[in-house]
Design an enzyme around this catalytic site. Structure first.
Site, PDB file in Angstrom:
ATOM      1  N   HIS A  66       0.873  -1.178   0.000  1.00 64.57           N
ATOM      2  CA  HIS A  66       0.000   0.000   0.000  1.00 64.57           C
ATOM      3  C   HIS A  66       0.914   1.234   0.000  1.00 64.57           C
ATOM      4  O   HIS A  66       2.024   1.181   0.537  1.00 64.57           O
ATOM      5  CB  HIS A  66      -0.829  -0.055   1.291  1.00 64.57           C
ATOM      6  CG  HIS A  66      -1.915   0.971   1.392  1.00 64.57           C
ATOM      7  ND1 HIS A  66      -1.668   2.260   1.789  1.00 64.57           N
ATOM      8  CD2 HIS A  66      -3.236   0.896   1.163  1.00 64.57           C
ATOM      9  CE1 HIS A  66      -2.813   2.925   1.803  1.00 64.57           C
ATOM     10  NE2 HIS A  66      -3.779   2.127   1.430  1.00 64.57           N
TER      11      HIS A  66
ATOM     12  N   ASP B 277       2.960  -5.079   7.887  1.00 64.10           N
ATOM     13  CA  ASP B 277       1.781  -4.233   7.719  1.00 64.10           C
ATOM     14  C   ASP B 277       0.564  -5.143   7.863  1.00 64.10           C
ATOM     15  O   ASP B 277       0.231  -5.896   6.956  1.00 64.10           O
ATOM     16  CB  ASP B 277       1.814  -3.559   6.346  1.00 64.10           C
ATOM     17  CG  ASP B 277       0.541  -2.761   6.066  1.00 64.10           C
ATOM     18  OD1 ASP B 277      -0.400  -2.833   6.888  1.00 64.10           O
ATOM     19  OD2 ASP B 277       0.489  -2.074   5.022  1.00 64.10           O
TER      20      ASP B 277
ATOM     21  N   GLN C 232      -4.561  -5.355   6.717  1.00 62.48           N
ATOM     22  CA  GLN C 232      -5.578  -6.258   6.161  1.00 62.48           C
ATOM     23  C   GLN C 232      -5.576  -7.640   6.801  1.00 62.48           C
ATOM     24  O   GLN C 232      -6.471  -8.429   6.529  1.00 62.48           O
ATOM     25  CB  GLN C 232      -5.374  -6.418   4.641  1.00 62.48           C
ATOM     26  CG  GLN C 232      -5.521  -5.149   3.832  1.00 62.48           C
ATOM     27  CD  GLN C 232      -6.941  -4.594   3.823  1.00 62.48           C
ATOM     28  OE1 GLN C 232      -7.900  -5.270   4.181  1.00 62.48           O
ATOM     29  NE2 GLN C 232      -7.079  -3.342   3.429  1.00 62.48           N
TER      30      GLN C 232
ATOM     31  N   LYS D  15     -10.686  -0.840  10.022  1.00 66.18           N
ATOM     32  CA  LYS D  15     -10.875  -1.988   9.128  1.00 66.18           C
ATOM     33  C   LYS D  15     -11.255  -3.243   9.905  1.00 66.18           C
ATOM     34  O   LYS D  15     -11.413  -4.306   9.336  1.00 66.18           O
ATOM     35  CB  LYS D  15      -9.591  -2.249   8.334  1.00 66.18           C
ATOM     36  CG  LYS D  15      -9.231  -1.121   7.358  1.00 66.18           C
ATOM     37  CD  LYS D  15      -7.978  -1.471   6.586  1.00 66.18           C
ATOM     38  CE  LYS D  15      -7.298  -0.271   5.980  1.00 66.18           C
ATOM     39  NZ  LYS D  15      -7.948   0.213   4.759  1.00 66.18           N
TER      40      LYS D  15
ATOM     41  N   CYS E  44      -4.735   2.519  -3.750  1.00 61.59           N
ATOM     42  CA  CYS E  44      -3.528   3.001  -3.070  1.00 61.59           C
ATOM     43  C   CYS E  44      -2.356   2.061  -3.302  1.00 61.59           C
ATOM     44  O   CYS E  44      -1.504   1.888  -2.414  1.00 61.59           O
ATOM     45  CB  CYS E  44      -3.761   3.201  -1.579  1.00 61.59           C
ATOM     46  SG  CYS E  44      -4.937   4.490  -1.239  1.00 61.59           S
TER      47      CYS E  44
HETATM   48  C1  LIG Z   1      -2.406  -3.061   3.370  1.00 63.22           C
HETATM   49  C2  LIG Z   1      -2.724  -1.696   3.887  1.00 63.22           C
HETATM   50  N1  LIG Z   1      -1.781  -0.999   4.520  1.00 63.22           N
HETATM   51  C3  LIG Z   1      -2.021   0.216   5.005  1.00 63.22           C
HETATM   52  C4  LIG Z   1      -3.240   0.818   4.858  1.00 63.22           C
HETATM   53  C5  LIG Z   1      -3.441   2.195   5.387  1.00 63.22           C
HETATM   54  O1  LIG Z   1      -4.428   2.240   6.333  1.00 63.22           O
HETATM   55  P1  LIG Z   1      -4.949   3.657   6.836  1.00 63.22           P
HETATM   56  O2  LIG Z   1      -5.462   4.365   5.624  1.00 63.22           O
HETATM   57  O3  LIG Z   1      -6.016   3.322   7.807  1.00 63.22           O
HETATM   58  O4  LIG Z   1      -3.785   4.359   7.432  1.00 63.22           O
HETATM   59  C6  LIG Z   1      -4.255   0.135   4.200  1.00 63.22           C
HETATM   60  C7  LIG Z   1      -5.578   0.770   4.005  1.00 63.22           C
HETATM   61  O5  LIG Z   1      -6.140   0.858   2.970  1.00 63.22           O
HETATM   62  C8  LIG Z   1      -3.985  -1.145   3.698  1.00 63.22           C
HETATM   63  O6  LIG Z   1      -4.923  -1.831   3.044  1.00 63.22           O
END
Ligand SMILES: Cc1ncc(COP(=O)(O)O)c(C=O)c1O
Lengths: 413, 158
Positions: free
Chosen positions: A122, A199, A202, A225, A367
């Site tokens: 992401h 990370d 998800q 999430k 993203c």
């Molecule tokens: C794999 C992953 N990492 C990081 C994020 C970032 O999360 P946030 O937008 O809540 O900071 C997301 C959110 O879409 C994600 O799917």
């Protein structure tokens, strides 16, 4: 007992209709819906014990502080952290990653050092490292990906060198659904003395998480999430590393002693939590964790694995002309994320068509622009499932896509 | 109006027709103006080439692009609408069109747009898609704002 119909009753929004159709919410990778229990916890805080935490001897402040720290304890147990003082509240996964990049990264990444990432990160686990690498003249490398959207683990050994200081990987990809072999990656990182970051944005919402078993140095995720409110995220760091890290933000609440000239820092984790924290939403996240525990994360994963298997079969059977479904086709290494492209129908048009049927999907680059581009498309349609989704909803999705393709291709619905 | 009807947006099939068979898409060898617009959120893009007669009359306009049905149809419909207009008239049309698209639904006067351009007005039933319909018009504005500059074919972004 995992009774999906009963679970659905806990989510007020799921009884909404969109253009007269029952809402089919399939944008869970972006954010999940919230059960009544979480909404009630927020209301309860504001109605019954709203006060600032850690300051003041009055009753409300003490109650707020207890519930706030209680929520931290719940999150800590949920990820099997050794102790709740290793759990730092942030706004979201992105802020957690920035905190690491600034606090740990500034001190530990030097010119010529290497950071190893996956191509499916992401933006929030990519851009902070790009920026750090630019400031430090460090180098970013990527583990190659195979055609089915899995990492080519055979290449990892040669990519992790004595210059590698950090390996950072998404546990489950928000764009492909791929579940990466993070334990193995962590082992390889540690063999070379590199730190290992997961990370979990998800993965933590969808499967059991055990930071001690994962042996990760850092774990980041977002509350919104995983049935929790927006605006609350988590950073877990191993104690020996967190102890060496300097604060990212400074000011009130994070200090031990302050003179006009200087200040010393409060103990963990408050050292990393400058200013009044997000009290209500931490408590809301604590309540979300209670809810998930009441279902059992193993059961959540099993339910979603079954849905994934069902959806993979449904898509295969529908055999839609010119439709590319991305990601691995083994439900053991895939979460409930279905990203696809149709050669001649644009994702936006498909998304609008499905919306008219009450089906909420995401369209765009999710993203993960470099990844989506590497698939040879500008955007995809993504349907992502959670614990309250049903096989019936998979049917509605597959039928909706089938109809949409017919509509845009020959103009008949 | 049937709330469920997807034809609300792809109205009268005009949009679908223009998307499937966009008009004015063969690139020009000689042209006087070019304009581009990109939507960074979805990656959609539109490029125009304009051949003028004299300094002012839009004699030929061709477009290339990549994107959703509304974006492609908008580029196609626009190219038909401005052919034969002067640069000034095209600029005025563009201003009027963008204003109309931004007005709340229901405030558009009957017959505000003649012909097929009115099909784009229906996109307003889907506020998030309005920017798809406007992208081509940004590219047009970009081209018209460059009036008088002469551009070599080599410098065309493809
Ligand atoms: C794999 C992953 N990492 C990081 C994020 C970032 O999360 P946030 O937008 O809540 O900071 C997301 C959110 O879409 C994600 O799917």
């Amino acid at each position: 007992m995992f009774d999906v119909e009963k679970i659905r009753d806990d989510f007020p929004i799921l009884s909404k209709t969109i253009y007269g159709n029952p809402l089919v919410y399939l944008d869970n990778a972006a954010t999940s819906q919230k059960p009544r229990q979480v909404i009630d916890a927020l209301v309860d805080y504001y109605e019954n014990y709203n006060a600032n935490v850690h300051r003041g001897v009055h009753t409300l402040s003490m109650e707020a502080t207890d519930k706030f720290e209680d929520a931290r304890e719940k999150v800590s147990t949920f990820i099997n952290s050794e102790s709740s003082d290793l759990v730092v509240w942030t706004r979201n996964a992105s802020e957690s990653l920035n905190l690491i990049a600034y606090s740990w990264g500034e001190a530990n990444v030097h010119e010529g050092d290497e950071i190893l990432l996956t191509p499916m990160e992401h933006h929030s686990n990519l851009v902070p490292w790009q920026e750090l690498a630019r400031r430090k003249n460090a180098v970013i490398k990527f583990i190659p990906m195979r055609g089915n959207g899995t990492l080519d683990m055979d290449k990892v050994d040669e990519l992790i060198t004595e210059r590698t200081v950090l390996v950072s990987a998404v546990h489950m990809s928000n764009a492909l659904g791929t579940i990466n072999p993070v334990r193995e990656l962590g082992e390889k990182a540690h063999q070379q003395g590199a730190k290992f970051l997961v990370d979990g944005a998800q993965s933590v919402p969808h499967m059991p998480t055990n930071v001690q078993e994962l042996d990760c140095d850092f774990l980041v995720f977002s509350g919104h999430k995983m049935l929790g409110p927006t605006g609350i995220g988590v950073l877990y760091v191993k104690r020996d590393i967190l102890n060496t890290m300097e604060p990212f933000l400074t000011g009130g609440e994070m200090v031990l002693d302050v003179s006009y000239q200087e200040a010393s820092w409060a103990d963990l984790p408050m050292k990393f939590e400058a200013g009044t924290p997000n009290i209500a939403d931490s408590i809301g996240l604590g309540s979300a964790v209670d809810y998930l525990n009441s279902l059992g994360m193993e059961n959540v994963r099993t339910h979603e694995k079954n849905l994934t298997t069902y959806a993979l079969n449904r898509f295969k059977k529908a055999d839609l002309d010119g439709m590319d479904l991305f990601g691995p086709d083994d439900p053991e290494i895939r979460g409930g994320v279905f990203s696809f492209n149709t050669v001649d129908v644009h994702p936006h048009d498909l998304g609008t068509f499905l919306d008219r049927k009450g089906i909420a999907v995401r369209t765009g680059h999710h993203c993960a622009m470099p990844l989506v581009r590497s698939l040879g498309v500008a955007a995809t349609v993504r349907a992502s499932f959670y614990l309250y989704n049903t096989e019936r909803e998979v049917d509605i999705l597959v039928d909706g896509v089938t109809e949409a393709l017919r509509y845009f291709r020959d103009g008949s619905e | 109006m049937d709330q469920n009807n997807i034809d609300d947006i792809y109205r009268d099939r005009v949009i679908l027709d223009h998307c499937r068979n966009p008009r004015n898409t063969s690139l020009l060898d000689h042209f006087d103006l070019t304009g581009d617009a990109i939507n960074p959120f979805c990656g959609d893009e539109v490029h125009f080439q304009i051949g003028l007669r004299g300094e002012n009359l839009i004699e030929r306009i061709q477009f290339s692009g990549d994107g959703c049905a509304i974006n492609m149809a908008s580029g196609s419909l626009l190219s038909e609408a401005v052919t034969g207009l002067t640069v000034k008239e095209a600029t005025q049309l563009s201003i009027r069109f963008v204003e109309s698209m931004r007005k709340p639904i229901g405030e558009n006067a009957e017959g505000e747009f003649i012909g097929e351009l009115s099909a784009l007005i229906s996109v307003k039933n889907f506020p998030v898609r309005v920017k798809c319909a406007l992208l081509a018009w940004s590219a047009l504005e970009d081209a018209l704002s460059k009036n008088k500059s002469t551009i070599e074919p080599d410098s065309l972004p493809m």
